[in-house]
Design a protein around this motif. Structure first.
Motif, PDB file in Angstrom:
ATOM      1  N   HIS A 141     -44.358  52.389  -5.284  1.00 15.12           N
ATOM      2  CA  HIS A 141     -44.410  53.865  -4.608  1.00 15.12           C
ATOM      3  C   HIS A 141     -43.593  53.714  -2.993  1.00 15.12           C
ATOM      4  O   HIS A 141     -43.801  52.853  -2.385  1.00 15.12           O
ATOM      5  CB  HIS A 141     -45.784  54.434  -4.401  1.00 15.12           C
ATOM      6  CG  HIS A 141     -46.178  54.760  -5.836  1.00 15.12           C
ATOM      7  ND1 HIS A 141     -45.935  55.821  -6.660  1.00 15.12           N
ATOM      8  CD2 HIS A 141     -46.872  54.325  -6.854  1.00 15.12           C
ATOM      9  CE1 HIS A 141     -46.421  56.125  -7.719  1.00 15.12           C
ATOM     10  NE2 HIS A 141     -47.142  54.844  -7.800  1.00 15.12           N
ATOM     11  N   ASN A 142     -43.212  54.904  -2.866  1.00 15.21           N
ATOM     12  CA  ASN A 142     -42.639  54.988  -1.376  1.00 15.21           C
ATOM     13  C   ASN A 142     -41.500  54.159  -0.827  1.00 15.21           C
ATOM     14  O   ASN A 142     -41.579  53.506   0.247  1.00 15.21           O
ATOM     15  CB  ASN A 142     -43.736  55.314  -0.535  1.00 15.21           C
ATOM     16  CG  ASN A 142     -44.636  56.443  -0.927  1.00 15.21           C
ATOM     17  OD1 ASN A 142     -44.245  57.390  -1.107  1.00 15.21           O
ATOM     18  ND2 ASN A 142     -46.022  56.145  -0.725  1.00 15.21           N
ATOM     19  N   LYS A 167     -41.140  58.038  -8.011  1.00 17.23           N
ATOM     20  CA  LYS A 167     -41.371  59.599  -7.107  1.00 17.23           C
ATOM     21  C   LYS A 167     -41.960  59.107  -5.769  1.00 17.23           C
ATOM     22  O   LYS A 167     -42.833  58.364  -5.814  1.00 17.23           O
ATOM     23  CB  LYS A 167     -42.250  60.461  -8.093  1.00 17.23           C
ATOM     24  CG  LYS A 167     -41.666  61.134  -8.850  1.00 17.23           C
ATOM     25  CD  LYS A 167     -42.540  62.055 -10.019  1.00 17.23           C
ATOM     26  CE  LYS A 167     -41.875  62.501 -11.292  1.00 17.23           C
ATOM     27  NZ  LYS A 167     -42.571  63.199 -12.138  1.00 17.23           N
ATOM     28  N   GLY A 168     -41.640  59.735  -4.968  1.00 15.47           N
ATOM     29  CA  GLY A 168     -41.954  59.262  -3.353  1.00 15.47           C
ATOM     30  C   GLY A 168     -41.055  58.447  -2.744  1.00 15.47           C
ATOM     31  O   GLY A 168     -41.244  58.099  -1.615  1.00 15.47           O
TER      32      GLY A 168
END
Length: 342
Positions: A141-142, A167-168
């Motif tokens: 993530h991210n 996502k992110g």
């Protein structure tokens, strides 16, 4: 599994050939999405009569769906291909290629798909599908993910799908534009990857090849400088690999530099750097984006390239020693292994 396959090859060689043929048909249809029988027969170098018999069998098994627009793989067929992947690698002898390259260059993973991207558009598509699968596997993530341009990266983008792990995250171009087809530029590919996966993206609207004065001037611009700083935060990069002389022509490198690269034995180009057979840097183009020191600090460096003609170029980049994962095709992998043997 390997021992069982060896027994089958000796006792039931026709069974192995039939299995490989039907796997290849299903694989082509899956990667194509929807395809007509005539197009598929041409792609497989198979007569329509022979293909018709195989398609009828696969349809009867519930592995294909026939529509007015062509054939598409069913959910059952997709699941079968996924479960067959380890077996298919043994059938096509790809496991041995993967392991030899992985061990020699100290890579975390090598993925080899059947075929030769130089002569088969299907193999190029399969290369893209495999590259997309590897990217999904390693992204957290991210993340900030840097991507380069080119036709192979465009195929990777095409095969990405919505993913909770992406996502992110942010997709960014690894460098400025090459001045080639818009759809093959890093900006376009980064935005496509973001839209396909539900991630975000940022773009870098500057040419890739700059003179020193123009480069220094651009780096003084606060907006450009901020975007470049953001790009250099990337912990994952997925990139293509080019043949040195081909890329020199595409980048319109001046004749003196091109002659120097040829004389010095340039094999490969990546990120604006030209490498010799031993993986040593011969020349650096003044480009805006990722620098070699940024690449060296990445958590994951994923190279995706194939075709027999690129075998030596790929080996050159692997010799440089900062790749973690290689996704390539059978023709390029065979060239690399032949180089290691000689």
């Amino acid at each position: 599994m390997k021992e069982i396959l060896n027994i089958q090859k000796q006792l039931l060689p026709d069974l192995i050939d039939t299995m490989k043929k039907r796997y290849t048909i299903l694989q082509h249809i899956m990667v194509s999405g929807v395809v007509g029988r005539r197009t598929l027969a041409g792609s497989l170098n198979m007569t329509e009569r022979v293909l018709r018999g195989e398609v009828d069998f696969l349809k009867a098994q519930g592995l294909l769906e026939i529509e007015s627009s062509g054939m598409r793989i069913s959910d059952s067929g997709r699941h079968l291909l996924e479960s067959m992947e380890p077996l298919a690698k043994e059938l096509f002898g790809l496991n041995e290629l993967e392991e030899r390259i992985r061990l020699h260059f100290g890579l975390k993973q090598v993925v080899v798909v059947p075929g030769d991207s130089d002569v088969s558009s299907h193999t190029k598509k399969e290369l893209g599908r495999a590259g997309a699968a590897v990217l999904r596997k390693y992204v957290a993530h991210n993340e900030v993910i840097a991507v380069t341009g080119g036709s192979t990266m465009a195929e990777v983008a095409y095969h990405l799908t919505s993913s909770t792990s992406l996502k992110g995250s942010w997709f960014v171009p690894a460098r400025g534009g090459l001045g080639e087809s818009v759809e093959l530029q890093a900006n376009t590919i980064a935005s496509t990857m973001a839209k396909k996966t539900g991630a975000s993206y940022r773009l870098l609207h500057v040419p890739d090849h700059l003179g020193e004065e123009a480069y220094q001037s651009l780096m003084q611009d606060a907006t450009i400088s901020e975007i470049i700083d953001f790009i250099r935060r990337a912990r994952i990069v997925i990139h293509g690999i080019g043949e040195a002389m081909v890329m020199a022509r595409r980048r319109k490198v001046d004749e003196a530099t091109t002659a120097s690269l040829r004389a010095d034995g340039a094999y490969a180009e990546a990120f604006g750097y030209y490498f010799d057979r031993k993986g040593e840097i011969l020349h650096k183009m003044p480009t805006v984006g990722l620098r070699i020191e940024d690449i060296q600090q990445m958590d994951r460096v994923i190279g995706v390239a194939g075709g027999k003609s690129k075998g030596e170029a790929i080996a050159s980049i692997l010799q440089f020693g900062h790749e973690d994962i290689l996704v390539t095709d059978e023709a390029a992998a065979t060239e690399i292994v032949n180089m290691l043997s000689s």
